[in-house]
Scaffold this motif. Structure first.
Motif, PDB file in Angstrom:
ATOM      1  N   MET A   1       0.831  -1.186   0.000  1.00  0.00           N
ATOM      2  CA  MET A   1       0.000   0.000   0.000  1.00  0.00           C
ATOM      3  C   MET A   1       0.858   1.225   0.000  1.00  0.00           C
ATOM      4  N   PRO A   2       0.724   1.993  -1.034  1.00  0.00           N
ATOM      5  CA  PRO A   2       1.500   3.199  -1.040  1.00  0.00           C
ATOM      6  C   PRO A   2       1.054   4.127   0.044  1.00  0.00           C
ATOM      7  N   GLN A   5      -2.372   5.808   0.030  1.00  0.00           N
ATOM      8  CA  GLN A   5      -3.638   5.126   0.227  1.00  0.00           C
ATOM      9  C   GLN A   5      -3.959   4.936   1.693  1.00  0.00           C
ATOM     10  N   THR A   6      -3.298   5.681   2.502  1.00  0.00           N
ATOM     11  CA  THR A   6      -3.528   5.531   3.930  1.00  0.00           C
ATOM     12  C   THR A   6      -4.874   6.129   4.308  1.00  0.00           C
ATOM     13  N   SER A   7      -5.495   5.519   5.254  1.00  0.00           N
ATOM     14  CA  SER A   7      -6.774   6.036   5.702  1.00  0.00           C
ATOM     15  C   SER A   7      -6.749   6.168   7.212  1.00  0.00           C
ATOM     16  N   VAL A  10      -9.282   2.384  11.666  1.00  0.00           N
ATOM     17  CA  VAL A  10     -10.622   1.820  11.623  1.00  0.00           C
ATOM     18  C   VAL A  10     -11.118   1.612  13.039  1.00  0.00           C
TER      19      VAL A  10
ATOM     20  N   ILE B 343       1.652  -5.632   2.838  1.00  0.00           N
ATOM     21  CA  ILE B 343       1.153  -4.399   2.217  1.00  0.00           C
ATOM     22  C   ILE B 343       1.421  -3.208   3.132  1.00  0.00           C
ATOM     23  N   ARG B 344       1.254  -3.427   4.437  1.00  0.00           N
ATOM     24  CA  ARG B 344       1.539  -2.332   5.363  1.00  0.00           C
ATOM     25  C   ARG B 344       3.027  -1.968   5.305  1.00  0.00           C
ATOM     26  N   ILE B 353       2.094   0.877  -4.975  1.00  0.00           N
ATOM     27  CA  ILE B 353       1.720  -0.352  -5.686  1.00  0.00           C
ATOM     28  C   ILE B 353       0.828   0.051  -6.853  1.00  0.00           C
ATOM     29  N   ILE B 369      -6.484  -3.656  -1.708  1.00  0.00           N
ATOM     30  CA  ILE B 369      -5.602  -2.590  -2.196  1.00  0.00           C
ATOM     31  C   ILE B 369      -6.077  -2.095  -3.558  1.00  0.00           C
ATOM     32  N   GLY B 372      -8.550   0.507  -3.132  1.00  0.00           N
ATOM     33  CA  GLY B 372      -8.071   1.737  -2.502  1.00  0.00           C
ATOM     34  C   GLY B 372      -8.160   1.710  -0.994  1.00  0.00           C
ATOM     35  N   SER B 374      -6.846   0.890   2.834  1.00  0.00           N
ATOM     36  CA  SER B 374      -5.551   0.749   3.496  1.00  0.00           C
ATOM     37  C   SER B 374      -5.474  -0.660   4.073  1.00  0.00           C
ATOM     38  N   ASP B 375      -4.292  -1.053   4.533  1.00  0.00           N
ATOM     39  CA  ASP B 375      -4.155  -2.393   5.101  1.00  0.00           C
ATOM     40  C   ASP B 375      -5.042  -2.545   6.333  1.00  0.00           C
ATOM     41  N   GLU B 377      -7.914  -1.057   6.948  1.00  0.00           N
ATOM     42  CA  GLU B 377      -9.311  -1.235   6.521  1.00  0.00           C
ATOM     43  C   GLU B 377      -9.522  -2.633   5.960  1.00  0.00           C
ATOM     44  N   LEU B 425      -6.938   0.039  -9.169  1.00  0.00           N
ATOM     45  CA  LEU B 425      -5.678  -0.495  -9.713  1.00  0.00           C
ATOM     46  C   LEU B 425      -5.968  -1.654 -10.659  1.00  0.00           C
TER      47      LEU B 425
END
Lengths: 408, 617
Positions: A1-2, A5-7, A10, B343-344, B353, B369, B372, B374-375, B377, B425
């Motif tokens: 994950m670039p 794309q952070t959120s 949660v 991914i994180r 990516i 991913i 869109g 995040s890891d 989520e 993606l």
């Protein structure tokens, strides 16, 4: 994950939303106490009325049972149960329970049930200390009841209704407690998940912040910080330095957007040619090449110039164009932090001094577009095409491209 | 050989390229030999899309590319075609078949109007008899090409001239073009021309000379962006003839109907490579009904781009420059939660990516991913799906399978209602086709159906019936489909394997009894015995066929990760966080080490953007 794309973290909540207002902890204790008093009241009233045939034998105790949870809630309900004063009501529970046991007899099923749930409650809330204090209050209740002569004759042996009731209450109570514990465990699980998610999010935020800090630094310095955890001064023997200046022709002050476009494109080009921007001041940029050669610097300058000649950035009016002017030096330089708290890096050394002097030529000689120090010229593999200008008054000796003043 | 030697008039425009190619082939020649050789060279013009020769043809000629660009495609024995190179001016093609006498090893076609210098077999043989060094030079050239050390195979990413066609003339598409130019600067020098700037730069010469001018511009710059006019103009025709790739830039909000510009373009001769479509979405919008855009056009790839989102535009720039970072995730049931940790780690290391794909649970993990998420989520979504909704809970009589699969379908349909084309993606999932015994690649259509097919572990879930084919778990035939990714996306590939027998290989000295095994697991103080449990054996059996493929995948991947998940079985859904954590801890240091050798992959501005997004949220 670039990183892009952070959120946000949660939040975990699996409980469906409900319109009901949840009980406060004090409210929950109040309800539990009412249930407790109803159970004791029912068992005592049943025993007196149906087994002993004297319904009002302990009328005053029944009145106390009916009143004390509400009065106690009014007087002490707002106190925190985790504090000593907040536990006064638990001791009053003990007194009431003791009185009940004194009435029903200590080996009675109902008495054992009441004693068991009191001990359980005390243990849960306050541990051994509260159990000891509670047991004392229980004994005190029994003693007071005995001294007051409230002990009734035992119920007839064939009257098993109070035992059945006690059993029923015990089963109900255990079910309620089990339900409460089950929900508590579930909540703990969810809480743990939420905490874990929050901890992950914090860890991620920390990594992003570190990444952002490192990205904001010149790449060489960033590498140092990432690998060693600190920025130390270092000497680079064969560095190439550039001092770039972007002018608008005809002259005017550039707007921030224009500076932004210039710096952004120049930075990308410089990085590809092996340079890193150390600092900028308005339309000037100080650039360091750790291993890049003077030719790399000239190639980068040419590309920046060509880029802006081909693609006029937004913010330029018709008839205006950008003019790139640069000084280039080469040699030994020392780079390091001068204000660590601001991550303020500075350059010094022979090459930096020569660069400042060469940059002065640009101010004095309007047609000069590229000024190369003699040391940098000596390092060039193809030094032809540059004209030597000896020192003249305040101007140092330097080289400039042979044709016109442009680097190309 | 000197540049003062004058080739015949018809070759003079290409003298420099020709001399360079001859020097590579024959070394230094005297003037007489050189003029003799040049006299044997004839010119051949290929229009865009024309095929020079096909794989399997007999080879009697060798060619020097003088201008334009070719594409080399090789058909594998399995029937899939791969683009392996883009020869450009100065490159020599066709020499292998001429010297070896064998059939052509590849199909070569022009991807833009191309001029070739052609030499026949007899002339080459005569030349080689006179200058024996020709043999050694050609042999060296062939060996280098086969090993990918140099020659046009090493430059296969070479898309240099890109034609931009703005289907809608709003600010969004204009901004995109300018930002794309800026993003490409990271990978090379850029020249962005439209009809007006080209006219200023090249003067008012004839349009037919523009091709030569563009060749010169291409020599001077790494990327040419040629922006088309809205109307059909000579400039557009020049761009069409010169471009290696066409990007159609559209505003997603404007609807998928063909625009007048496109209709005029469609009347032009068909191109070798289809155009790519860029859909610019307004901020906050999600891609929808992308299929409607694709069915109306001949599109190779499409990219969804959020307006003003630099990260999306940089993704397109990486695709153009052949630097797309792809992630391939292997199947492995619950062990696949390790993918989320990887991914994180990639995010924390600053690696963007650009494309994802996988098999079985790897494909499922990849959907997060691609959408869109995040890891965090993704992990939360999967925790809910696997713990609360229990998708594998509808057990049935174990005749067709252990689980009915209806519940899983419902959960997938509910969580993944979109089409693959609507993902942010590029994405694919692989399944194994029981009917044809081949790997099926799902890269379009409903996402949930692709995942349903890809995760259908034999015996556990019933096969998925799609278009009359029975599809089962992708891991059976290709559990780590790096090869599939390589065929689609140019750039580094990161592969995450979950193979048992990798780093966490357990040594079995004997098979314990069930009671001994349970005692060792349940009694405190006893050391746990490692044994091939049922779940482990099923997993290993189902992926056994793809083990060889996995070894190949490991070789094809630029970064191969295999987190040590020894104690976690493929049904260990309750340990998702621990498994994700193992993936994270395994991946982070390896990614950082790898990144030191690939600094261009890092997206420094990404951290700042991510922080800004986070703080705004």
């Amino acid at each position: 994950m670039p990183p892009a794309q952070t959120s946000p973290p949660v939040r975990s909540s699996d409980t469906p939303p409900s319109g009901r207002q949840p009980f406060t902890p004090q409210g929950k204790i109040y309800v539990i106490r009412i249930i407790y008093s109803i159970m004791v009241f029912t068992m005592l009233a049943t025993r007196d009325a149906l087994c002993a045939g004297r319904p009002f034998e302990h009328g005053w105790l029944l009145i106390v049972l009916a009143i004390y949870p509400h009065a106690g809630h009014l007087l002490f309900g707002r106190l925190d149960i985790r504090r000593i004063r907040g536990r006064i009501m638990l001791l009053i529970d003990g007194l009431i329970g003791g009185a009940f046991i004194a009435v029903t007899g200590s080996i009675d099923t109902a008495s054992i049930f009441i004693a068991a749930i009191l001990l359980f409650n005390w243990m849960v809330v306050g541990g051994v200390a509260l159990v000891v204090a509670g047991a004392s209050s229980l004994a005190a209740g029994m003693f007071i009841m005995g001294a007051a002569g409230g002990i009734a004759p035992p119920a007839p042996a064939d009257c098993s209704l109070p035992d059945w009731l006690a059993g029923l209450f015990l089963a109900g109570y255990l079910l309620i407690v089990a339900g409460v514990l089950h929900r508590l465990v579930q909540e703990l699980g969810l809480h743990q998940v939420a905490l874990q998610a929050e901890s992950d999010a914090l860890r991620h935020a920390k990594a992003l912040a570190e990444g952002a800090l490192i990205s904001a630094l010149p790449s060489g310095t960033a590498r140092q910080l990432a690998n060693h955890g600190k920025i130390e001064s270092e000497t680079i023997d064969d560095a190439t330095l550039l001092l770039l200046r972007m002018d608008i022709a005809p002259p005017r002050h550039p707007a921030l957007e224009l500076l932004g476009a210039w710096l952004q494109a120049s930075d990308l080009i410089l990085v590809r040619h092996g340079f890193e921007m150390i600092k900028t001041f308005g339309s000037r940029a100080l650039v360091l090449g750790r291993t890049a050669t003077p030719e790399d610097g000239i190639a980068a300058i040419r590309e920046i110039e060509a880029y802006f000649s081909n693609h006029a950035p937004a913010g330029l009016a018709d008839g205006e164009h950008l003019l790139l002017r640069a000084a280039l030096s080469s040699g030994s330089v020392r780079i390091g932090p001068v204000q660590e708290e601001r991550l303020n890096l500075e350059l010094c050394g022979a090459a930096a001094d020569a660069l400042a002097e060469a940059f002065g030529v640009l101010a004095e000689v309007p047609e000069a577009r590229l000024v190369i120090t003699p040391a940098a010229h000596a390092r060039m593999h193809a030094p032809a095409g540059y004209v030597f200008h000896p020192a003249d008054g305040c101007l140092p000796s330097h080289y400039r491209p042979a044709e016109s003043g442009t680097p190309t | 050989m000197t540049m003062t030697d004058r080739p015949p008039t018809y070759l003079q425009a290409y003298a420099e390229t020709l001399f360079w190619a001859i020097e590579r082939l024959c070394g230094t020649l005297d003037e007489e030999s050189l003029s003799q050789l040049i006299g044997k060279i004839s010119l051949r013009h290929l229009v865009n899309g024309e095929i020079l020769y096909r794989q399997g043809d007999r080879g009697d000629e060798m060619h020097v590319v003088l201008s334009g660009r070719l594409q080399v495609r090789v058909m594998s024995p399995e029937g899939t075609e791969r683009i392996v190179a883009h020869p450009q001016p100065g490159d020599i093609v066709g020499e292998m078949a001429v010297f070896s006498g064998s059939e052509r090893a590849a199909t070569i076609c022009a991807i833009r109007d191309t001029m070739l210098g052609t030499i026949g077999r007899q002339d080459i043989e005569a030349l080689a008899a006179r200058f024996p060094q020709v043999f050694s030079n050609v042999t060296r050239m062939i060996v280098r090409r086969l090993t990918g050390a140099s020659g046009h195979i090493a430059r296969r990413s070479g898309l240099r001239s890109i034609m931009l066609i703005r289907l809608h003339r709003g600010d969004a598409t204009e901004e995109f073009a300018v930002r794309l130019r800026m993003s490409l600067l990271r990978y090379g020098s850029v020249l962005h021309l439209d009809a007006a700037t080209a006219s200023r730069r090249f003067g008012s010469e004839q349009w037919q000379d523009y091709g030569r001018h563009l060749d010169i511009c291409e020599d001077e710059h790494d990327f040419l962006l040629l922006e088309a006019d809205a109307e059909s103009t000579p400039w557009n025709r020049v761009c069409l003839a010169h471009a290696d790739k066409i990007l159609l830039i559209a505003e997603a909000a404007c609807g998928p109907a063909l625009t007048p510009t496109e209709q005029q373009m469609l009347s032009a001769p068909p191109r070798t490579s289809p155009a790519d479509l860029i859909l610019v979405h307004p901020s906050g919008a999600m891609p929808r009904n992308t299929r409607n855009w694709l069915v109306r056009r001949n599109i190779g790839r499409h990219h969804h781009v959020r307006r003003n989102a630099d990260s999306d535009i940089e993704r397109v720039a990486r695709a153009i420059s052949g630097q797309s970072v792809s992630l391939v995730l292997a199947g492995g049931g619950a062990r696949g939660f390790a993918h989320l940790g990887v991914i994180r780690a990639l995010g924390e290391a600053g690696i963007p990516i650009d494309a994802v794909g996988g098999a079985s649970f790897g494909a499922l993990a990849a959907t997060g991913i691609a959408r869109g998420l995040s890891d965090a989520e993704s992990l939360e979504e999967q925790r809910r799906a696997f713990t609360l909704e229990d998708p594998l809970g509808d057990y049935t009589l174990p005749i067709l399978s252990l689980v009915r699969g209806d519940h899983l379908e419902r959960v997938l349909e509910q969580h993944l209602p979109m089409d693959i084309e609507d993902l942010w993606l590029p994405f694919f999932a692989v399944s194994s086709n029981l009917t044809t015994s081949q790997v099926n690649v799902h890269d379009s259509g409903p996402l949930w159906r692709a995942i349903r097919a890809s995760v259908s572990l034999p015996a556990i879930l019933p096969p998925s019936l799609q278009n009359g084919h029975l599809l089962i778990d992708g891991g059976v035939l290709n559990n780590l489909p790096v090869d599939v990714m390589r065929e689609r996306i140019r750039g580094p590939v990161i592969a995450v394997d979950l193979a048992i027998g990798g780093d966490d290989h357990a040594e079995h000295r004997s098979i314990p009894g069930v009671l001994d095994y349970l005692k060792s697991r349940l009694m405190p103080g006893k050391q746990a015995i490692e044994a091939p449990t049922v779940s482990r054996v099923i997993l290993q059996v189902t992926t056994m066929a793809s083990r060889r493929e996995a070894r190949n995948a490991r070789r094809l991947a630029d970064l191969y990760l295999n987190p040590p998940l020894g104690s976690h079985d493929f049904l260990d859904w309750s340990s998702m966080r621990q498994i994700a954590d193992i993936g994270y801890r395994h991946a982070l240091p390896r990614i950082r080490d790898w990144l030191r050798e690939q600094p261009q992959l890092k997206d420094p501005a990404g951290f700042i953007r991510a922080l800004q997004t986070r703080m705004a949220a």
